[in-house]
Structure formats: structure tokens, C-alpha cells
Design a protein around this motif. Structure first.
Motif: not given
Lengths: 276, 496
Positions: B244-250, B263-268, B319-324, B347-356
Motif C-alpha cells: 500500500g502507500g500513504e501520504l501525510c498532510i501537515r 482541499r489540501l488532500l485533494s491537491e496532493r 498553505e493552499r497556495l503552496s500546496a498547488r 525571500w523565504v517560503p511563507a510556510t516556514r515559520e518562524p523566519v530565521p
């Protein structure tokens, strides 16, 4: 022309008279929620006196990143100061200028094609969150623009967001559902060596000139262009004050001449370079 | 006065047994939001809501809320078995105020009302009486009312005490004995799919059901989830495809919003390919945290609900924008104190928090010449690195500085470029090796391109003792007119 001048409408109560728009010459659409553009001459010709909230505004430019940023900067600054986020979708180059003022509220989205840009704009508008969205659309279909306009108009007037679509000049020929469309061009500088008449705007002032032509607005057609002088931030104090005299007390430095070589073989080449 | 509701779970016609069980369990978890006394009874879910009526504003309001739920049908009665019987026969009982007939008022059942509803019902509606229905029919007993009129001693001797007890429970003479459901500690639900699925996006249908059950479970536990794992098991596939397989949504923010996870799951899933047909889906919630719902404040303006909601909305949008589009396409600026234009904004990816935060090195005396026209104020929004003010900042930066051709010493970019301001010498980054810069900056104007930010390299002086400091310009060597003077003008930014 005020409504009171028409005898049939003079008897209307005040709150109804404000909602009524008569399509007469000089009458502009009733006020809607707007954000001031920062330029008084432009505010005077836009319906409501600023960029409309909750509608699509199209800026038609000759080439990307020429002068639309200067035009939008005061409004974006106000939106960020009010605490609402600003989204840039599909920006042609890396944004640099306003970034420190918008820093906590800025999101930049890079897209590969127009479809992704439209999707990202729709998602942003649907979330109701951003105060301003600027999207660069080199190509866009009419149906997609209509969807954007419908999405922007859905939001309540108080919580609406500014939506700007930057499109090429050629798109001015096509019809578009946007209620406001402007041509934006940098003002051409005079030829080098042209005499500057006293009282005429100097070369330096005209370097910051932006020509705006209102192609479509809610109201009567505006003839002619608007010439605005919008300074990129930081350049106004340096360039605007002096007419015809260089600032910082120096001419553009001539190219440095290479030091002549000490031996005879290379001397001929270096002197030739110094003369050429 | 007890008030029971019976709900029939929605299930497709002809679906398999495990799916019915799953739907029933999901419906029971959903019903927990109304009362803690929920039980599974035969094929339906029964709940006792007498103590919740006041909280939900009366029976009619509660029935309206329940009617909006995922069940197929609902019925109300003073006892559990009576509600189940009414559900089976298709009458809403006290659930619908019109069907109540007005005698009992809108939705409030009474004891005599039970007899009124139960008497005409056939025997098959009572589970304990259904197996004895042929025998009783030969006795001339076809409805529950007739059954109740039979002598009790004879009934218990002939058919067993179970039938008598069920009858008493249905008519409210004896309280029912039911096992209230208990919520499991972890969420790990499996769903047998009705047919084998070949394409990953088609898994969304089953995944949606699992997510709705997850939402009900989280609501009942007052918790939110940070990461979920969707797994699937292959069915009759090639041996090398694996089991089988699996995928993880965070998600970045602990959330209970099932729609966002969907929505995140359908994008993946749109980007996943299945190696073999899938028969079983499984959903596991990994990181659970207690999540309190934002409550309204007594005085307006004192609540933090709006700020929290906005932060959650912001995270969901990112997250929605990054997923697609990809996490490296949705960027936020991070300011760094540096004199080099290209290093001032990272310019750092917005999903990474906190910004270093990059450390700000002390650069003594690197900026020569130029004046600071006005200091930039501290930017709003919490960035604590102040953009150094000095040279007027261009609105746009090119990704790589563009080498310009020159004519008579004047650079060319879409026309001749007239130099208006300058030079401003910027030397920085000497500690950085390859990113060191030593440039003279100018503001120029081109007829077609507007105001430009250009620079010229500081030429290395011949015979100078120290190693020349110059930019590693990739185009310098390959430029055709690569003499000392022609190739040194570069365009770095545009004043848009």
C-alpha cells in the motif's frame, strides 16, 4: 452639474438623492468605497476619488515594471498601514522598493502561467483576507477576467480589497469587464541638448513623469491624458529641487583611463585606448 | 420527561456491511455535540436530549439543528424503542410539529402520545417481536397495540421475558438499558471502498467521508489536528507494487476545519499516482492538540477572536497556495541589514515559520560618499531589521545584473541612458568572498525604460599593491567588446 439643478429631482430626500446617478456630462458615478491614489489630479477624475474597492482595475502598460509601481505605491502603503496584507502575484522582477514598509504584510507568489495566476488571485479574493492584490497578466481570457471581477464584487464594501491587473498595451483593444481601465506610460524625456525654457518642467522633473489615460470608467469619457509627476521614493529630494544642475556636486564621472604601461610594446595599445 | 431522537445513517443502496457500520459510528460521533447520551441501537443511532433542550433553545430549535445533519431520516418519541419504531415505519413522530397533530404541542411528546403512536404500528418495528410475527399473526395479533393487550403471563411463558421487557421499554414503563458510546482515544478509521479505485483523485470520495468522521471526533474531543496520514492498501495488484502507500498532510496551525484539510488532500492526491488498485482506505490523526473555540467577549473589542481567525485564515491561504504552486513559489520578504542591494531582502517560503534571522555584521566605513536623505521609519508588521537608508532604492531588482553595451562611454539600454545622479560608491561583503561588491552606483534615465539603477565596477588599478577587489561578473569574460571600459556598466534595478 448638481442634481438640485434639475427641477424633477429637486424634491428628492437627501438619502435618495445620494443613491441616484444621472448620466450627464460632468457627472461621475456615486461614491463607493475607495482608497485615495495619492495624486490629487488622478483622484479628481476617478469615480469616488480613488481606487475602487471591490472591483477589478486594469492598468495597461507598455512593458512590465515600467511605472505601475510608482502609481500604486501610496495606496499599497495605506493598505498595509491599515494592517491588511498585500499580495503580488506573478511579479515580473523581484520587488525591492516598498518591501521594508510592507514587510510584515507582503506575500509574493510566483506563477508559471496565466492559469496559475488566475487561480491564485481567486483563492486570495475568496479568503477575503488581502487588502490589495496586484496580479500581472500578460495573457488573460475574457471569461477569466469576468470571474475575477465577479469575485471581487462579491465581498462586502467595507471588507473589500483592491484588485489590480497589469496587462500589456495591446489588451486595450479588447473588451474587458473591469469597471476602471487606465493606460499608464512613462513620459518621454526630451532629446539631449534641447534647450530648457524657463518655467517648463526640467529634464529631471520630466524624468519622473507618468502619463495616464483613462480608457474606461464609471462615468463620462475622459478626453486627453493626465500628466502626473510621481517621484520614486528617495529620488524626489535629490532631483526635484535643482533645475538643470547636477546634484551631489558632480557630473557623471568620465570613464577611468587605464594607467599607461611602463614598457614600449603596450604603450601604443594603451594610448589608442585612451583616445578611442 | 425524556425526549429521545432516533437517527438513520445515510448509506448508499446496496453498500457493504462495514461501510454501514462506519457510517453509523460517524453519525454517532456527530450526534455527541447535542448530548453525551448517545447509543447505537440496531441499525440506527438514538440519543436522549431532554437535558439539552434548554441549552439549544427548546425542542423545535434542537430539531431544526438535527435536521441539518448528515442522517437520512429522524424521529422523536418519549422512549428509545418508540423512536426507533417510528423511524422504521417512516413517521417522524414528535420530530415534525405538524405530524404531532397539535395535541402535544410543537415537538414535546407525552406519555399518552406514545401509546397513540405505537398502537397502530406493525410488529416488525419492534426488534424483539419481529421473529414471532408469524405466530402472532395466526393469533390475530398484528399491531403493537393488540400485542400489548394480550395477557402478560402468557406472553412471557410463550415467547420469553425478552419480548415483555422490550414492550415495557417501548411504552415507557421500564427505563431502557443501553450502552452509551465511548469516544476512542485515538482516531484510526478504515473504510472499505465499494469498488477498486485506480486513479488517486477518485480516492477523494472515500477520503471525504473519513475526514467528516474525523471532524466529528475532533469536535467531540475539543481538539484540533496538526497532521493526518491517509493510507491505502492495494488489492490484486502486481507484487512489486507493495502492500500500500500513504501520504501525510501537515498544517502549520492546529485546525478543526475539515474543509481546509479536504482541499489540501485533494491537491496532493491530484499529484499522486497509484501503483495498483486500492481497496481499503485508512485515516490516522497523528498530532492532536486541545483546541478551544474562540468565544465571544462580553465587551466588544476586547476579544482576540478576530485576530486568531485572521491568523488562521492567513495560514490557510498560504498553505493552499503552496500546496498547488509549490512551497518555494509563495514567498515572504525577510529584511537584512546590508548595504548590498541584492542582499537586503531575502525571500523565504511563507510556510516556514518562524523566519530565521540573519546576523547583522558590523561593517565599519564601507559606505563612502553620498548622503542619507531621510531615515526609514521602523516598518509595521514586526520586522525588526531596518532597511539601511542611503542610495534611493529601486522598485524592482533584476535577478542578475545585466551588462550593458556602451557607445562613446555612455551605456545603452533601450536607448541612450542619461546619468542623472551619482556616483555612490558601495563596497561591502568583503567577508563574504564571492558575494563581495565594489561598485559605483548611478541613477540613469532611458527614454523607453524610465529611471534605472546602474552601476559600474571599480576597475582594478594596475601596479596597485593589493589584490584588486572586483565583482565576479559572469558576463564580463564572454562579452565581445571586453575591453577595460566597455563592459563595466551593469543594470541592477528599475525605478518603476
Amino acid at each position: 452639474m448638481s442634481l438640485a439643478s434639475s427641477p424633477a429631482l429637486a424634491g428628492l430626500p437627501a438619502h435618495l438623492a445620494g443613491c441616484l446617478w444621472t448620466a450627464q456630462v460632468g457627472g461621475v458615478a456615486p461614491p463607493q468605497a475607495v482608497v485615495p491614489t495619492g495624486q490629487a489630479a488622478l483622484d479628481a477624475v476617478l469615480p469616488g476619488g480613488g481606487w475602487p474597492l471591490g472591483g477589478l482595475t486594469e492598468l495597461l502598460v507598455e512593458s512590465d515594471a515600467s511605472c505601475e509601481w510608482r502609481l500604486l505605491a501610496p495606496a499599497l502603503r495605506q493598505v498595509a498601514a491599515a494592517g491588511r496584507p498585500v499580495l503580488l502575484i506573478g511579479a515580473p522582477q523581484e520587488p525591492h522598493g516598498l518591501v521594508p514598509e510592507l514587510a510584515g504584510r507582503l506575500l509574493r507568489v510566483q506563477v508559471a502561467d496565466a492559469r496559475q495566476a488566475l487561480w491564485a488571485t481567486e483563492q486570495a479574493l475568496r479568503s477575503g483576507l488581502p487588502g490589495a492584490v496586484v496580479v500581472w497578466l500578460p495573457q488573460a481570457q475574457l471569461g477569466a477576467l469576468r470571474r475575477l471581477q465577479a469575485q471581487a464584487a462579491l465581498l462586502t464594501p467595507g471588507a473589500g480589497s483592491l484588485l489590480f491587473a497589469v496587462r500589456p498595451l495591446a489588451a486595450g483593444r479588447d473588451s474587458s469587464p473591469a469597471p476602471l481601465r487606465l493606460f499608464v506610460r512613462p513620459q518621454a524625456l526630451g532629446e539631449a541638448g534641447q534647450a530648457v525654457e524657463p518655467g517648463a518642467p526640467s529634464d529631471r522633473t520630466r524624468a519622473a513623469g507618468v502619463q495616464v489615460q483613462v480608457l474606461k470608467r464609471r462615468g463620462p469619457l475622459l478626453e486627453g491624458d493626465l500628466s502626473l509627476v510621481i517621484w520614486p521614493p528617495g529620488l524626489a529630494p535629490a532631483l526635484a529641487g535643482r533645475l538643470g544642475r547636477p546634484v551631489f556636486g558632480m557630473q557623471p564621472a568620465p570613464a577611468p583611463v587605464p594607467v599607461p604601461a611602463p614598457h614600449a610594446v603596450a604603450r601604443g595599445a594603451s594610448t589608442a585606448a585612451a583616445q578611442g | 420527561m425524556s425526549h429521545w431522537l432516533a437517527l438513520l445513517p445515510a448509506a448508499d443502496a446496496g453498500c457493504i456491511r462495514s461501510l454501514e457500520t462506519f457510517e453509523q459510528q460517524a453519525l454517532a460521533w456527530w450526534a455527541l455535540q447535542f448530548t453525551p447520551r448517545v447509543a447505537v441501537l440496531d441499525e440506527a443511532v438514538v440519543l436522549e436530549v431532554a437535558s439539552s433542550l434548554r441549552l439549544f433553545g427548546g425542542a423545535a430549535a434542537l430539531h431544526a439543528r438535527v435536521a441539518a445533519g448528515p442522517q437520512r431520516a429522524a424521529a422523536a418519541a418519549p422512549t428509545a424503542l418508540a423512536a426507533l419504531a417510528l423511524l422504521r415505519v417512516g413517521r417522524p413522530g414528535a420530530f415534525d410539529s405538524e405530524a404531532a397533530g397539535g395535541a402535544d404541542g410543537p415537538g414535546e411528546p407525552s406519555r399518552t402520545g406514545v401509546a397513540r403512536w405505537l398502537d397502530p404500528l406493525p410488529l416488525s418495528t419492534l426488534s424483539a417481536a419481529a421473529p414471532h410475527e408469524p405466530t402472532l399473526a395466526r393469533l390475530g395479533c398484528r399491531t403493537l397495540g393488540q400485542l400489548q393487550a394480550l395477557p402478560r403471563g402468557g406472553l412471557s411463558r410463550r415467547f420469553g421475558a425478552g419480548l415483555l421487557r422490550a414492550l415495557d421499554q417501548a411504552y415507557g414503563r421500564v427505563p431502557p438499558s443501553l450502552d452509551w458510546i465511548r469516544l476512542p482515544e485515538v482516531f484510526d478509521a478504515a473504510l472499505d471502498l465499494p469498488g477498486r479505485i485506480d486513479a488517486a483523485p477518485a480516492l477523494m470520495h472515500g477520503a471525504r467521508r473519513l475526514l467528516q468522521a474525523l471532524g466529528a471526533w475532533l469536535a467531540a474531543r475539543q481538539a484540533g489536528v496538526r497532521s493526518i496520514v491517509l493510507g491505502w492498501r492495494h488489492d490484486f495488484g502486481p507484487r512489486d507494487a507493495g502492500a500500500g502507500g500513504e501520504l501525510c498532510i501537515r498544517t502549520a496551525v492546529c485546525t478543526r476545519q475539515v474543509g481546509h484539510l479536504e482541499r489540501l488532500l485533494s491537491e496532493r492526491l491530484a499529484r499522486t499516482t497509484l501503483l495498483a488498485p486500492v481497496g481499503v482506505l485508512r485515516l490516522r490523526a497523528d498530532e492532536i492538540e486541545p483546541l478551544a473555540q474562540a468565544s465571544a467577549a462580553l465587551w466588544p473589542g476586547f476579544g482576540t477572536a478576530a485576530a486568531q481567525v485572521e491568523q488562521v485564515q492567513w495560514t490557510e491561504l498560504v498553505e493552499r497556495l503552496s500546496a498547488r504552486l509549490g512551497a518555494d513559489r509563495v514567498l515572504r520578504p525577510h529584511l537584512q541589514a546590508d548595504h548590498r542591494l541584492s542582499q537586503q531582502v531575502a525571500w523565504v517560503p511563507a510556510t516556514r515559520e518562524p523566519v530565521p534571522q540573519a546576523p547583522a555584521p558590523a561593517v565599519p566605513g564601507a559606505v563612502l560618499g553620498g548622503r542619507h536623505p531621510h531615515p526609514h521609519p521602523n516598518p509595521p508588521g514586526g520586522m525588526d531589521r531596518v532597511h539601511p537608508a542611503g542610495w534611493p532604492q529601486p522598485a524592482w531588482l533584476l535577478r542578475e545584473p545585466l551588462a550593458l553595451a556602451t557607445r562613446d562611454g555612455q551605456p545603452l539600454y533601450q536607448g541612450a541612458v542619461r546619468l542623472l545622479l551619482g556616483p555612490q560608491r558601495i563596497e561591502a561583503g568583503w567577508w563574504d568572498g564571492r558575494a563581495a561588491v565594489a561598485r559605483d552606483y548611478y541613477v540613469g534615465h532611458s527614454a523607453r525604460a524610465g529611471l534605472l539603477c546602474l552601476y559600474r565596477l571599480r576597475l582594478p588599478g594596475r601596479g596597485s599593491a593589493s589584490e584588486p577587489v572586483c565583482d565576479p561578473a559572469p558576463r564580463l569574460a564572454s562579452h565581445p567588446a571586453s575591453g577595460g571600459r566597455e563592459a563595466t556598466w551593469y543594470l541592477e534595478g528599475l525605478y518603476g
